[in-house]
Design a protein around this motif. Structure first.
Motif, short mmCIF file in Angstrom:
data_model
loop_
_atom_site.label_atom_id
_atom_site.label_comp_id
_atom_site.label_asym_id
_atom_site.label_seq_id
_atom_site.Cartn_x
_atom_site.Cartn_y
_atom_site.Cartn_z
N GLY A 118 1.60 19.48 -17.30
CA GLY A 118 2.88 18.76 -17.40
C GLY A 118 2.67 17.38 -17.95
N MET A 119 2.87 16.36 -17.09
CA MET A 119 2.67 14.96 -17.50
C MET A 119 1.95 14.24 -16.36
N ASN A 120 1.03 13.33 -16.75
CA ASN A 120 0.34 12.58 -15.71
C ASN A 120 0.15 11.13 -16.10
N MET A 121 -0.28 10.35 -15.12
CA MET A 121 -0.71 8.98 -15.34
C MET A 121 -1.66 8.65 -14.19
N THR A 122 -2.54 7.69 -14.43
CA THR A 122 -3.46 7.25 -13.39
C THR A 122 -3.15 5.79 -13.10
N VAL A 123 -3.05 5.48 -11.80
CA VAL A 123 -2.57 4.18 -11.36
C VAL A 123 -3.53 3.60 -10.33
N LYS A 124 -3.71 2.29 -10.42
CA LYS A 124 -4.46 1.57 -9.38
C LYS A 124 -3.44 0.87 -8.49
N THR A 134 -6.81 1.41 -4.50
CA THR A 134 -6.90 2.86 -4.52
C THR A 134 -6.42 3.39 -5.87
N ILE A 135 -7.18 4.30 -6.45
CA ILE A 135 -6.81 4.88 -7.74
C ILE A 135 -6.29 6.30 -7.50
N VAL A 136 -5.07 6.55 -7.99
CA VAL A 136 -4.39 7.83 -7.77
C VAL A 136 -3.85 8.36 -9.09
N GLU A 137 -3.99 9.66 -9.30
CA GLU A 137 -3.36 10.33 -10.44
C GLU A 137 -2.00 10.84 -9.96
N TYR A 138 -0.97 10.59 -10.75
CA TYR A 138 0.37 11.11 -10.49
C TYR A 138 0.63 12.21 -11.51
N VAL A 139 1.14 13.36 -11.05
CA VAL A 139 1.40 14.49 -11.94
C VAL A 139 2.80 15.03 -11.66
N GLU A 140 3.55 15.23 -12.75
CA GLU A 140 4.82 15.95 -12.67
C GLU A 140 4.62 17.24 -13.43
N ASP A 190 -13.56 7.91 -10.13
CA ASP A 190 -13.01 6.84 -9.29
C ASP A 190 -11.62 7.17 -8.76
N THR A 191 -11.00 8.21 -9.31
CA THR A 191 -9.67 8.62 -8.86
C THR A 191 -9.83 9.39 -7.55
N GLN A 192 -9.13 8.91 -6.51
CA GLN A 192 -9.36 9.43 -5.17
C GLN A 192 -8.42 10.55 -4.73
N GLU A 239 10.10 11.77 -4.95
CA GLU A 239 9.44 12.47 -3.85
C GLU A 239 8.02 12.86 -4.24
N ILE A 240 7.08 12.65 -3.30
CA ILE A 240 5.74 13.20 -3.45
C ILE A 240 5.79 14.59 -2.83
N LYS A 241 5.58 15.61 -3.66
CA LYS A 241 5.68 17.00 -3.20
C LYS A 241 4.41 17.47 -2.52
N LYS A 242 3.25 16.98 -2.98
CA LYS A 242 1.98 17.43 -2.42
C LYS A 242 0.91 16.41 -2.76
N VAL A 243 -0.02 16.22 -1.85
CA VAL A 243 -1.18 15.36 -2.08
C VAL A 243 -2.41 16.26 -2.16
#
Length: 125
Positions: A98-104, A109-115, A64-66, A2-6
């Protein structure tokens, strides 16, 4: 999964000024602020805005992360993304929140994911 928040990412050089401005325009208080010393950055959240402050040089690798997606399971998202045409730019890493990663994504589109970790060491305002 689940994406909790953008969070929309805004890059600034003056954190204090940015927080005051976005608190007024959104009529919301800054909910947290913390230093990411390893990257020479400071981060704060006002509503759905993630304010990232630092020198132009410190901000350059991140501009570049949007967006930032706050997720419930970063490992599940990593598997899903890799199976759906995404490329990892910065792999899983422990960060102050916490933990993150950056994904294209497949569309560029480049997005950072954070838990987030359970016990955040953020300064709550």
């Amino acid at each position: 999964m689940e994406i909790k928040k953008v969070l929309n990412r805004f890059y600034v050089n003056d954190m204090e000024k940015a927080i005051k401005f976005y608190e007024k325009i959104l009529n919301e208080k800054c909910s947290n602020i913390f230093k990411y010393s390893e990257a020479s950055l400071e981060l704060a959240t006002v509503g759905n805005i993630l304010i990232i402050s630092g020198s132009d040089e410190a901000l350059k690798p991140f501009k570049d992360t949007q967006a930032t997606f706050l997720v419930d399971s970063i490992t599940e998202f990593k598997e899903f993304l890799l199976n759906n045409g995404a490329a990892i730019i910065r792999d899983l890493k422990i960060v102050p929140s916490g933990m993150n990663m950056t994904v294209k994504h497949f569309d560029g589109t480049i997005v950072e994911y954070v838990e987030h970790k359970a016990n955040l060491n953020w300064v709550i305002k």
